[in-house]
Design an enzyme around this catalytic site. Structure first.
Site, mmCIF file in Angstrom:
data_model
loop_
_atom_site.group_PDB
_atom_site.id
_atom_site.type_symbol
_atom_site.label_atom_id
_atom_site.label_comp_id
_atom_site.label_asym_id
_atom_site.label_seq_id
_atom_site.Cartn_x
_atom_site.Cartn_y
_atom_site.Cartn_z
ATOM 1 N N HIS A 1 27.457 -18.736 35.488
ATOM 2 C CA HIS A 1 28.357 -18.082 34.475
ATOM 3 C C HIS A 1 27.739 -17.393 33.236
ATOM 4 O O HIS A 1 26.502 -17.535 33.165
ATOM 5 C CB HIS A 1 28.680 -19.790 33.721
ATOM 6 C CG HIS A 1 29.440 -19.688 32.572
ATOM 7 N ND1 HIS A 1 31.007 -19.674 32.720
ATOM 8 C CD2 HIS A 1 29.372 -19.794 31.424
ATOM 9 C CE1 HIS A 1 31.618 -19.675 31.608
ATOM 10 N NE2 HIS A 1 30.616 -20.061 30.861
ATOM 11 N N CYS B 1 30.689 7.742 53.544
ATOM 12 C CA CYS B 1 30.384 6.434 52.524
ATOM 13 C C CYS B 1 29.533 6.984 51.330
ATOM 14 O O CYS B 1 29.915 6.623 50.265
ATOM 15 C CB CYS B 1 29.538 5.612 53.483
ATOM 16 S SG CYS B 1 29.830 5.477 55.030
ATOM 17 N N LYS C 1 30.934 9.715 49.037
ATOM 18 C CA LYS C 1 32.331 9.199 48.262
ATOM 19 C C LYS C 1 31.887 8.161 47.331
ATOM 20 O O LYS C 1 32.533 8.191 46.300
ATOM 21 C CB LYS C 1 33.014 8.388 49.367
ATOM 22 C CG LYS C 1 34.136 7.396 49.069
ATOM 23 C CD LYS C 1 34.716 6.604 49.965
ATOM 24 C CE LYS C 1 33.838 5.309 49.991
ATOM 25 N NZ LYS C 1 34.034 4.383 51.012
ATOM 26 N N GLU D 1 31.849 -16.623 39.904
ATOM 27 C CA GLU D 1 31.773 -18.375 39.834
ATOM 28 C C GLU D 1 33.244 -18.880 40.377
ATOM 29 O O GLU D 1 33.527 -20.080 40.475
ATOM 30 C CB GLU D 1 31.446 -18.605 38.415
ATOM 31 C CG GLU D 1 32.361 -18.535 37.358
ATOM 32 C CD GLU D 1 31.750 -18.959 36.012
ATOM 33 O OE1 GLU D 1 31.235 -19.962 36.002
ATOM 34 O OE2 GLU D 1 31.871 -18.121 35.043
ATOM 35 N N TYR E 1 42.210 3.306 53.682
ATOM 36 C CA TYR E 1 41.253 3.094 52.492
ATOM 37 C C TYR E 1 40.825 4.593 52.064
ATOM 38 O O TYR E 1 40.606 4.589 50.978
ATOM 39 C CB TYR E 1 40.174 2.088 52.973
ATOM 40 C CG TYR E 1 39.043 2.749 53.709
ATOM 41 C CD1 TYR E 1 37.882 3.178 53.288
ATOM 42 C CD2 TYR E 1 38.822 2.517 55.390
ATOM 43 C CE1 TYR E 1 36.926 3.926 54.144
ATOM 44 C CE2 TYR E 1 37.975 3.241 55.950
ATOM 45 C CZ TYR E 1 36.931 3.782 55.359
ATOM 46 O OH TYR E 1 35.870 4.273 56.348
ATOM 47 N N GLU F 1 41.059 5.555 48.060
ATOM 48 C CA GLU F 1 39.684 5.666 47.456
ATOM 49 C C GLU F 1 39.912 7.146 46.546
ATOM 50 O O GLU F 1 39.508 7.331 45.483
ATOM 51 C CB GLU F 1 38.482 5.504 48.220
ATOM 52 C CG GLU F 1 38.371 4.282 48.804
ATOM 53 C CD GLU F 1 37.219 4.035 49.856
ATOM 54 O OE1 GLU F 1 36.413 2.852 49.929
ATOM 55 O OE2 GLU F 1 36.920 4.926 50.436
ATOM 56 N N CYS G 1 28.780 9.321 57.539
ATOM 57 C CA CYS G 1 28.590 8.528 56.483
ATOM 58 C C CYS G 1 27.532 9.047 55.404
ATOM 59 O O CYS G 1 27.876 9.207 54.161
ATOM 60 C CB CYS G 1 27.715 7.358 57.097
ATOM 61 S SG CYS G 1 27.445 6.113 55.852
HETATM 62 C C1 FAD Z 1 35.532 9.810 53.631
HETATM 63 C C2 FAD Z 1 34.881 8.689 54.270
HETATM 64 C C3 FAD Z 1 34.657 7.452 53.973
HETATM 65 C C4 FAD Z 1 33.879 6.538 54.373
HETATM 66 N N1 FAD Z 1 33.491 5.564 53.742
HETATM 67 C C5 FAD Z 1 32.861 4.409 54.287
HETATM 68 C C6 FAD Z 1 32.530 3.393 53.823
HETATM 69 O O1 FAD Z 1 32.452 3.206 52.666
HETATM 70 N N2 FAD Z 1 31.755 2.273 54.383
HETATM 71 C C7 FAD Z 1 31.549 2.476 55.796
HETATM 72 O O2 FAD Z 1 30.988 1.425 56.301
HETATM 73 N N3 FAD Z 1 32.218 3.462 56.464
HETATM 74 C C8 FAD Z 1 32.807 4.458 55.956
HETATM 75 N N4 FAD Z 1 33.096 5.426 56.562
HETATM 76 C C9 FAD Z 1 33.183 5.427 58.097
HETATM 77 C C10 FAD Z 1 31.806 5.900 58.706
HETATM 78 O O3 FAD Z 1 31.542 7.175 57.959
HETATM 79 C C11 FAD Z 1 31.978 5.794 60.180
HETATM 80 O O4 FAD Z 1 32.483 4.907 60.531
HETATM 81 C C12 FAD Z 1 30.521 6.201 60.720
HETATM 82 O O5 FAD Z 1 29.941 7.370 60.322
HETATM 83 C C13 FAD Z 1 30.427 6.018 62.164
HETATM 84 O O6 FAD Z 1 29.259 6.477 62.845
HETATM 85 P P1 FAD Z 1 29.153 7.139 64.165
HETATM 86 O O7 FAD Z 1 27.830 7.204 64.653
HETATM 87 O O8 FAD Z 1 30.077 6.766 65.142
HETATM 88 O O9 FAD Z 1 29.831 8.768 64.020
HETATM 89 P P2 FAD Z 1 29.385 9.901 62.856
HETATM 90 O O10 FAD Z 1 28.579 9.108 61.741
HETATM 91 O O11 FAD Z 1 30.493 10.585 62.693
HETATM 92 O O12 FAD Z 1 28.317 10.775 63.747
HETATM 93 C C14 FAD Z 1 28.723 11.553 64.559
HETATM 94 C C15 FAD Z 1 27.868 12.841 64.702
HETATM 95 O O13 FAD Z 1 27.828 13.434 65.976
HETATM 96 C C16 FAD Z 1 28.067 14.908 65.713
HETATM 97 N N5 FAD Z 1 28.661 15.430 66.916
HETATM 98 C C17 FAD Z 1 29.936 15.374 67.309
HETATM 99 N N6 FAD Z 1 30.022 15.879 68.369
HETATM 100 C C18 FAD Z 1 28.900 16.415 68.807
HETATM 101 C C19 FAD Z 1 28.359 17.363 69.999
HETATM 102 N N7 FAD Z 1 29.154 17.576 71.032
HETATM 103 N N8 FAD Z 1 27.171 17.387 69.923
HETATM 104 C C20 FAD Z 1 26.301 17.040 69.002
HETATM 105 N N9 FAD Z 1 26.664 16.371 67.977
HETATM 106 C C21 FAD Z 1 27.939 16.226 67.804
HETATM 107 C C22 FAD Z 1 28.585 14.939 64.503
HETATM 108 O O14 FAD Z 1 28.407 16.247 63.697
HETATM 109 C C23 FAD Z 1 28.358 13.768 63.720
HETATM 110 O O15 FAD Z 1 27.019 14.200 63.023
HETATM 111 C C24 FAD Z 1 33.748 6.465 55.895
HETATM 112 C C25 FAD Z 1 34.291 7.596 56.503
HETATM 113 C C26 FAD Z 1 34.713 8.774 55.825
HETATM 114 C C27 FAD Z 1 35.259 10.027 56.470
#
Ligand code: FAD
Length: 479
Positions: A464, A65, A68, A469, A205, A209, A60
């Site tokens: 308004h 997010c 973006k 609205e 999406y 976007e 994110c």
């Molecule tokens: C281009 C794009 C736009 C988006 N826009 C939106 C939006 O507008 N609104 C919205 O709500 N959501 C949006 N999302 C989705 C949102 O980013 C994800 O749903 C959210 O980040 C998921 O959180 P998470 O904690 O599951 O995983 P992540 O945020 O992906 O975090 C996982 C972390 O684990 C780390 N990792 C993975 N494997 C290992 C390992 N073995 N050891 C150590 N670290 C590891 C990764 O490096 C990462 O930092 C978007 C996603 C993308 C790709």
């Protein structure tokens, strides 16, 4: 509790510690779900470790997010300059300097990375830079990284382990797909790599976007999707309306089209061959064709952690995997891939683990936005989903030219749609395409969560003149 270990891990690799550091909770992945869980657990007095191998804040903050939305803002200025002419303000966009946008974005993200570090270390969580994997149900192995280089291996132990490793973009196996980028790369293109001609593949999406972003920033933009309409899963009227608006703004949509192969040409441009024998030359191809759970190297199989058929991690209502001390949440478990969902799951996980909460998380009425131009904001089921559930409903609809565009000269329109349950008069869904729709729908989502009826909407005084609205002045259902 203290675990002792003294073993060789692989050729030339020795575990650094002999006495395992023990934690109440070890979190693998410092993204939306992992950071929320780790910092809240630490602030509640738990001894917490969090392991991250890439960037604090996860997808994110770093490649999702946040950057973006910055790019979406950037992409709106060219059109604003056009709109301004109708208001007597004459100006023109002379150029777009990609490195400025990229670098300003990167600086802000670095600041956010620092904030995330403080959010974790402030309440006392220990951050490990490296890649985590499971050794057994209470032990995590960390391949440590320092200054981008491998820095040894450390095992730590925990009462509970939380996997929050997120998801990863997926590219289909098309010859030449290696020349295409994904959302992982698009935020950091080299100085001269911002395309004059961009092609985005996908209909979700992120694809929609980025088609808007490239188009708004001045690239000749094509969106290629397999089916007739973008944004499967959204309300059909919204899908058709958005597709029209995208075309109106200049995005070339190649619907019902598939790529057969991509070839790199001598001048660096890409030649895209479609299955219908057509070809197109572009400077950049971006695949936004879905994301797969990030489970690589976690060693789930060895522990017998069960997966769902789509390879997401199988969990119960409280994020517990088939190994009782191991939990998982966020994108990696296959629930809606949204940051607020991962955050809410983190809170639910802690409430259950440490405070005896036994009410499962529910996934109804998750409001969401798509930052295409104009934006989509939506909460509640689509019309088709209501029909499939056998709900008798009325639809209230408004399709209009917003006040601003009556003199801006732009063709942009707004669509608003409200679905009302005939049985109890409750508003069960609201869908909108229009300027800042996400901002409007966030408030309406509260009303829907609170069970507001159409009569409550009707009794609400409008603001308004606004587009919003309309939601309190829709009087007659669609026939
Ligand atoms: C281009 C794009 C736009 C988006 N826009 C939106 C939006 O507008 N609104 C919205 O709500 N959501 C949006 N999302 C989705 C949102 O980013 C994800 O749903 C959210 O980040 C998921 O959180 P998470 O904690 O599951 O995983 P992540 O945020 O992906 O975090 C996982 C972390 O684990 C780390 N990792 C993975 N494997 C290992 C390992 N073995 N050891 C150590 N670290 C590891 C990764 O490096 C990462 O930092 C978007 C996603 C993308 C790709």
């Amino acid at each position: 509790m203290a675990f002792w270990i003294n073993s060789v891990v692989g050729f030339g690799e020795y575990i650094l510690n002999t006495k395992l550091q023990h934690f109440d909770l070890v979190v693998i992945g410092a993204g939306s779900g992992g950071v929320r869980s780790a910092r809240m657990a630490a602030s509640q007095g738990k001894k917490v470790a969090i392991i991250e191998n890439r960037y604090l804040g996860g997808t994110c903050v770093n490649v999702g997010c946040v950057p973006k939305k910055m790019f979406v803002y950037a992409s709106e200025y060219r059109e604003k300059v056009e709109e301004a002419k109708g208001f007597g303000i004459n100006s023109q966009v002379n150029s777009f300097h990609w490195p400025t946008l990229r670098n300003n974005k990167t600086n802000e993200i670095s600041r956010l990375n620092g904030i995330y570090e403080n959010l974790l270390t402030g309440p006392g969580a220990t951050i490990f830079n490296g890649t985590g994997s499971l050794v057994d149900e209470n032990t995590v192995r960390i391949q440590l990284v320092e200054d981008g280089k491998e820095a040894g291996i450390q095992d730590i132990s925990a009462d509970s382990i939380l996997i929050a490793t997120g998801s990863w973009p997926f590219k289909p196996e098309v010859p030449g797909a290696e020349y295409a980028i994904t959302s992982n790369e698009v935020f950091n293109l080299d100085d001269n790599d911002f395309p004059k001609r961009a092609l985005v593949v996908g209909a979700g999406y992120i694809a929609v976007e980025f088609a808007g972003i490239f188009n708004g920033l001045g690239a000749e933009t094509t969106l290629v999707c397999r089916k007739g309409l973008v944004l499967r899963g959204f309300d059909e009227d919204i899908r058709a309306f958005v597709q029209d608006q995208m075309k109106e703004k200049g995005v070339n949509i190649r619907a019902e089209t598939e790529i057969e192969r991509i070839e790199k040409q001598a001048d660096g441009s890409l030649l895209v061959f479609y299955t219908n024998d057509e070809q197109q030359e572009v400077d950049l191809v971006m695949y936004a064709t879905g994301r797969r759970p990030m489970t690589d190297g976690l060693n789930l199989e060895a522990l017998g952690i069960e997966l769902n058929s789509n390879t997401t991690i199988k969990v119960n209502d409280f994020f517990q995997t088939s190994v009782p001390s191991v939990y998982a949440l966020g994108d990696v478990i296959g629930t809606p891939q949204l940051t607020p969902v991962a955050l809410a799951q983190g809170m639910k996980f802690l409430a259950h683990m440490y405070h005896g909460d036994t009410v499962p998380m529910h996934y109804d009425n998750i409001p969401t936005a798509v930052f295409c131009q104009p934006n989509i904001g939506t909460v509640g089921p689509t019309e088709d989903e209501c029909t499939a559930k056998g709900i008798e409903f009325d639809v209230y609809e408004s399709n209009f030219k917003p006040l601003k565009h009556t003199i801006s000269g732009m063709g942009e329109r707004t669509l608003m749609k409200m679905i009302v349950n005939k049985a109890n008069n409750k508003v069960i869904a609201v869908h909108m395409v229009g300027h800042d729709a996400g901002e409007t729908i966030q408030g309406i989502a509260v009303a829907i969560t609170a069970g507001a009826t159409k009569a409550d909407f009707d009794a609400t005084i409008g603001i308004h003149p606004t587009s919003a609205e309309e939601f309190v002045t829709m009087r007659s259902p669609r026939s």
